[in-house]
Design a protein around this motif. Sequence first.
Motif, mmCIF file in Angstrom:
data_model
loop_
_atom_site.group_PDB
_atom_site.id
_atom_site.type_symbol
_atom_site.label_atom_id
_atom_site.label_comp_id
_atom_site.label_asym_id
_atom_site.label_seq_id
_atom_site.Cartn_x
_atom_site.Cartn_y
_atom_site.Cartn_z
ATOM 1 N N CYS A 144 -7.398 6.455 -8.872
ATOM 2 C CA CYS A 144 -7.132 5.196 -8.429
ATOM 3 C C CYS A 144 -8.122 4.713 -7.278
ATOM 4 C CB CYS A 144 -5.904 5.436 -7.676
ATOM 5 S SG CYS A 144 -4.345 5.606 -7.815
ATOM 6 N N GLU A 148 -9.397 0.993 -8.577
ATOM 7 C CA GLU A 148 -9.393 -0.726 -7.147
ATOM 8 C C GLU A 148 -10.864 -0.616 -7.136
ATOM 9 O OE1 GLU A 148 -8.531 1.768 -4.317
ATOM 10 O OE2 GLU A 148 -6.103 1.979 -4.510
ATOM 11 N N ASN A 151 -11.297 -3.206 -9.857
ATOM 12 C CA ASN A 151 -10.477 -4.383 -9.670
ATOM 13 C C ASN A 151 -9.229 -4.374 -11.017
ATOM 14 O OD1 ASN A 151 -8.325 -6.172 -8.315
ATOM 15 N ND2 ASN A 151 -9.715 -7.888 -9.088
ATOM 16 N N LYS A 153 -5.794 -3.953 -13.009
ATOM 17 C CA LYS A 153 -4.742 -3.855 -12.547
ATOM 18 C C LYS A 153 -3.403 -3.235 -14.107
ATOM 19 C CE LYS A 153 -5.153 -6.388 -8.627
ATOM 20 N NZ LYS A 153 -5.240 -5.560 -7.501
ATOM 21 N N ARG A 169 0.905 4.259 -3.524
ATOM 22 C CA ARG A 169 -0.165 4.006 -3.942
ATOM 23 C C ARG A 169 0.013 3.256 -5.228
ATOM 24 N NH1 ARG A 169 -5.771 6.344 -3.663
ATOM 25 N NH2 ARG A 169 -7.631 4.590 -3.953
ATOM 26 N N LYS A 172 2.234 0.286 -5.331
ATOM 27 C CA LYS A 172 1.808 -1.039 -4.639
ATOM 28 C C LYS A 172 0.790 -1.974 -5.355
ATOM 29 C CE LYS A 172 -0.580 -2.326 -0.136
ATOM 30 N NZ LYS A 172 -1.287 -2.190 0.665
ATOM 31 N N ASN A 173 -0.401 -1.141 -6.160
ATOM 32 C CA ASN A 173 -0.999 -1.989 -7.315
ATOM 33 C C ASN A 173 -0.621 -1.860 -8.367
ATOM 34 O OD1 ASN A 173 -3.287 -0.825 -4.971
ATOM 35 N ND2 ASN A 173 -3.657 0.528 -6.551
ATOM 36 N N TYR A 175 0.847 -0.390 -11.010
ATOM 37 C CA TYR A 175 -0.287 0.440 -12.267
ATOM 38 C C TYR A 175 1.370 0.535 -12.876
ATOM 39 C CZ TYR A 175 -4.287 1.092 -9.386
ATOM 40 O OH TYR A 175 -5.503 0.551 -9.096
#
Length: 257
Positions: A144, A148, A151, A153, A169, A172-173, A175
């Motif tokens: 992760c 990040e 960037n 996605k 996490r 939220k991202n 994935y």
Amino acid sequence: MEKIADAHIHLDHYAQDEIRLIMDELDQSYCTNLISVSFDLESCKKNLKLAKQYSQVKPAFGFHPEQEIPSDREIAELLDWMNVHQDEMVAVGEVGLPYYLRSENPKISIDPYIHLLDDFLKFAKKWDKPVVLHAVYEDAAIVCDLLEKYNIKHAHFHWFKGDSITIERMIKNGYFISITPDVLYEEEIKRLVLKYPLNQMMVETDGPWLFEGEFAGKMTHPSMIHESVKAISKLKNEDLSFVYKRLYENTKMFYRL
């Protein structure tokens, strides 16, 4: 039965007669596509050949982390080959970190694998490709961090297992995860299905990996996904037809099929 797509399979690892059987039965299994992930350069070449032979096969190219780290020359050769064939791949994968290998041999350093994954993520960013990830338990947090950093996605954590903090996490991202047939009998996978949003979920076999329960002694086949969809529908308390459509559309969208 409704339409399905196998979001993660090692088609090139099946015997030739098994490949022919799977492909011959694909239509009657209502399966439109197989995302066939690669193990190394030889595997990439086999998957490309299969994709040219069968239109339903969509190849991903990469290096499976649960093996000895390749030499610098081998890494360069693989990445050069991927650059040449980037327009023939739907994703970078299977890539990630060697959790199980390190569990067996704690002396193995994770650092070279992190550096290799970093190279694959740079490639994915450059060519705007989704990433198919082998990253479970504490390794997932490291992955992760890298996603990040770049960037990225469009990340697909296949057969994921991990703690609730990492799961939140990942959700939220944005994935994605994919669920294997062991959702029928593994409580850990059932709990994951309950936690994870349906709109960030796909289904897979990870064949030729073998399963237990009602699948014991059977060759892993994309048709097993139908039982997974039924199990997800029950766990989510959602209409079966709705779940079929959502999982199928998720896969088509994620892999741009």
